[in-house]
Design an enzyme around this catalytic site. Structure first.
Site, PDB file in Angstrom:
ATOM      1  N   GLU B  50       2.689  -2.741  13.768  1.00  0.00           N
ATOM      2  CA  GLU B  50       3.220  -1.425  13.385  1.00  0.00           C
ATOM      3  C   GLU B  50       2.117  -0.706  12.649  1.00  0.00           C
ATOM      4  O   GLU B  50       1.695  -1.139  11.573  1.00  0.00           O
ATOM      5  CB  GLU B  50       4.416  -1.587  12.436  1.00  0.00           C
ATOM      6  CG  GLU B  50       5.741  -1.743  13.128  1.00  0.00           C
ATOM      7  CD  GLU B  50       6.888  -1.841  12.128  1.00  0.00           C
ATOM      8  OE1 GLU B  50       7.924  -2.380  12.506  1.00  0.00           O
ATOM      9  OE2 GLU B  50       6.743  -1.392  10.970  1.00  0.00           O
ATOM     10  N   ASP B  61       9.746   5.480   1.693  1.00  0.00           N
ATOM     11  CA  ASP B  61       8.795   4.455   1.282  1.00  0.00           C
ATOM     12  C   ASP B  61       8.689   4.331  -0.228  1.00  0.00           C
ATOM     13  O   ASP B  61       8.782   5.312  -0.958  1.00  0.00           O
ATOM     14  CB  ASP B  61       7.403   4.772   1.847  1.00  0.00           C
ATOM     15  CG  ASP B  61       7.323   4.449   3.323  1.00  0.00           C
ATOM     16  OD1 ASP B  61       7.599   3.286   3.678  1.00  0.00           O
ATOM     17  OD2 ASP B  61       7.001   5.348   4.124  1.00  0.00           O
TER      18      ASP B  61
END
Lengths: 414, 262
Positions: B50, B61
């Site tokens: 990824e 995040d």
């Protein structure tokens, strides 16, 4: 608050034309769908609307006056200028209209933990106020930069029992506070109600916040018809995310003879690159749950906004404004930091009103429009907040020193 | 290509192993160091990479990945430079799938069709766009169909049985199960098994399920590998790479991969 009129927008996907939508992480999709359902039910429930009306009348102090700004009108030597005085609301700005609606909805949904983001602190103060009144826990995210320039509001929120959490990431302003609030929500999703302060975010927020703020325009229309016997030629408001402007505009959208004029913050000038004028100097993109006009670079990274006003210092704008802009129904112009400061002082001296720095941006374009319309014209400007919170920023910008001692005296007064 | 993704899941399943998916931020802290880490991942046991696309406002995040994005942008990284990294990787590796992962705006700005074409040309196999739920991804999905790219969707603990079919409809490659509500890098509080959720997603999608969020140690990776078709680790790798450098990151990746493949 009477029947809530959606004016047919947004559509079932939360779209205003190509703008709006629900661009959120999957974790937040079920809660925003549940929120939409709860809001749809609440706004069809007369007892919910009556409860809002009660608080509007006896807690906030609505209707706010429509005031003929006679000396400013003489100064402009043109159209008659009225102020819709939402700065006289409890807590000193229009923000509380929306907080009242959202937190009564939170209560109805059984949510007791309220989170909010704030820029100038007005939305934070309003949220903390209503949370205190309704007996709810309140956490306000605020950029570290804004905490410094809006000290009085930070202290106010704490007095009201809210926890103010400083956000240091990014530019440490409103957009970063919103990022942090979204992170809190995604973490504490089951028990938390996110009270967004402007007509942005994922559907249903832009429509819901607008509906709660639309009282401004409904009152203004009734008041001007009573005072002048006709609709105004123009209604004018400043725009950061755009909630006070949308509140004023909404009821006038079908009245096509009424010009809707939004004033963005041009900072040091739109050509300088240091501004917060998303419509004038931005392009369509996706941020904070909706597709709208944004300040961004050639790689689609969000650019920093710049404004002397913490409440306008945001790189986006509500999606309904983006749509009113593209369809041409509303006009969007801008005013610089310098213009806002000059007109803050002009309004203080001519009208005895200290406007917040946010509506100070609407003043110069109001005067221009008054001159343009001439003596027969009629204008309503939304005086959406009072300027007490801004005195330190203004003193600094004017090169006046407010000493530590003076600041201490002010602090003691709270 | 969705084929590369399908093949790796098939080959690990045949061995009774879970697929190991590792996240890194493209361009952190600069192109050269990041390219070196990317290139070393397959040999260290990574089955699917990824590759993060930095963004100014990474709302899902935690601080570790947000700061990695800030470093990457300071080093000149952007969506197009991350695609360039994938293309350079692909010149010497034809088997390891690369999924780019990020937020909608840089992709929207490039244009969904242009992004799909550029990703395909760079040898990218799919994408995870955090803030593009099924309600909003039809345009990108159509472009991905054209180019045989996998649009990987996320299922979460808030995705209930009623919503799950909508989330997995039209997805390819695998489904990413976010095993906790929260942001990347948060500490794992729900120590319970993810077996039931994985089984439900498998049944609804007919696809393999990779589980991420809160997996930091080989021990936890081994636990998750028992219940899922794949294990995803991100923050722990990004943090180790930043604090202790390339070799330490590769050592961690190797131990995580061994645990996932145990």
């Amino acid at each position: 608050m009477g029947k809530i009129d959606n004016r047919a927008w947004p559509d079932e996907n939360g779209r205003f034309g190509d703008f709006g939508g629900r661009y959120v992480a999957e974790t937040l999709m079920p809660p925003i769908l549940a929120l939409e359902k709860a809001y749809e039910e609440a706004k069809a429930d007369p007892s919910f609307l009556r409860e809002i009306d009660e608080f509007f009348a006896h807690y906030i102090g609505r209707p706010s006056p429509l005031y003929f700004a006679e000396r400013l009108t003489e100064h402009a030597n043109g159209a008659k200028i009225y102020f819709k005085r939402d700065e006289l609301n409890h807590t000193g700005a229009h923000k509380i209209n929306n907080c009242m609606g959202q937190l009564l909805l939170a209560k109805r949904m059984g949510k007791k933990r309220i989170i909010a983001e704030t820029g100038a602190g007005q939305h934070g103060v309003a949220t903390a106020t209503v949370a205190a009144r309704l007996g709810m826990e309140c956490i306000v995210y605020m950029g570290a930069t804004d905490i410094v320039r809006q000290k009085p509001n930070v202290f106010r929120m704490r007095l009201l029992g809210a926890e103010v959490r400083a956000v240091h990431s990014g530019t440490a302003t409103l957009k970063d506070a919103m990022n942090e609030a979204l992170r809190d929500w995604v973490t504490n999703v089951a028990e938390t109600f996110y009270c967004i302060g402007t007509v942005a975010g994922p559907h249903p927020y832009p429509a819901m916040v607008r509906d709660f703020q639309a009282i401004i325009g409904r009152e203004a229309k009734a008041q001007i018809l009573e005072r002048e016997g006709r609709l105004p030629d123009a209604v004018i408001a400043c725009i950061g995310g755009g909630s006070n402007a949308m509140g004023l505009f909404h009821d006038f959208i079908p009245d096509t003879s009424v010009r809707l004029i939004g004033v963005e913050a041009a900072g040091r000038g739109v050509d300088s690159g240091l501004h917060a004028a998303s419509l004038t100097g931005g392009s369509p993109g996706v941020l904070h749950g909706n597709r709208t006009y944004l300040l961004q670079d050639e790689h689609g990274q969000i650019s920093d906004a710049h404004s002397i006003s913490a409440g306008l210092d945001y790189p986006g704008i509500g999606p309904e404004h983006a749509w009113l802009h593209d369809t041409g129904r509303a006009e969007y112009v801008s005013a610089t930091d310098t213009e806002a400061l000059e007109h803050f002082q002009l309004c203080a001296k001519l009208e005895g009103i200290l406007p917040a720095l946010e509506p100070s941006h609407a003043l110069p374009r109001t005067l221009d429009t008054a001159k343009e319309l001439g003596k027969d014209g009629l204008i309503i400007m939304n005086m959406c907040g009072r300027g007490d919170k801004d005195v330190f920023t203004i003193a600094d910008a004017l090169g006046e020193e407010i000493s530590e001692g003076t600041e201490g005296v002010n602090r003691k007064a709270y | 290509m969705t084929k590369r993704i399908d093949q790796i899941f098939e080959s690990r399943r045949a061995k009774g192993q879970a697929v190991f998916v590792a996240y890194m931020m493209g361009g952190d802290p600069d192109r050269a160091a990041s390219q070196k880490l990317l290139g070393a991942m397959p040999e260290a046991g990574v089955d699917i990479i990824e590759l993060g696309i930095p963004f100014t406002d990474p709302m899902a995040d935690g601080p570790v990945i947000e700061e990695a994005g800030i470093r990457a942008r300071a080093g000149g990284a952007s969506l197009s430079s991350v695609l360039d990294m994938a293309a350079e990787f692909r010149r010497s590796n034809q088997t390891t799938p690369i999924i780019v992962m990020g937020y909608c705006n840089p992709i929207h700005h490039m244009g969904y069709g242009a992004f799909a074409a550029a990703a395909k040309a760079a040898g990218v196999d799919g994408a995870i766009i955090v803030d593009l739920p099924p309600e909003e991804d039809s345009e990108l999905r159509a472009a991905f169909e054209t180019h045989d790219l996998a649009l990987i969707r996320l299922a979460t603990p808030t995705t209930d049985a009623e919503r799950l079919p909508k989330v997995v409809a039209g997805t390819k490659g695998f489904v990413y199960y976010v095993s906790m509500t929260g942001i990347t890098g948060a500490s794992f509080t729900q120590a319970s098994s993810v077996k039931d959720q994985v089984a439900a997603i498998r049944a609804a999608s007919g696809l393999p399920v990779a589980v991420g969020f809160g997996v930091k140690t080989p021990q936890r990776a081994a636990e998750v590998a028992k219940d899922a078709d794949g294990v995803v680790v991100g923050t722990a790798i990004v943090k180790t790479f930043h604090e202790h450098g390339h070799d330490a990151a590769i050592a961690l990746i190797r131990s995580l991969a061994n645990a996932a493949h145990s």
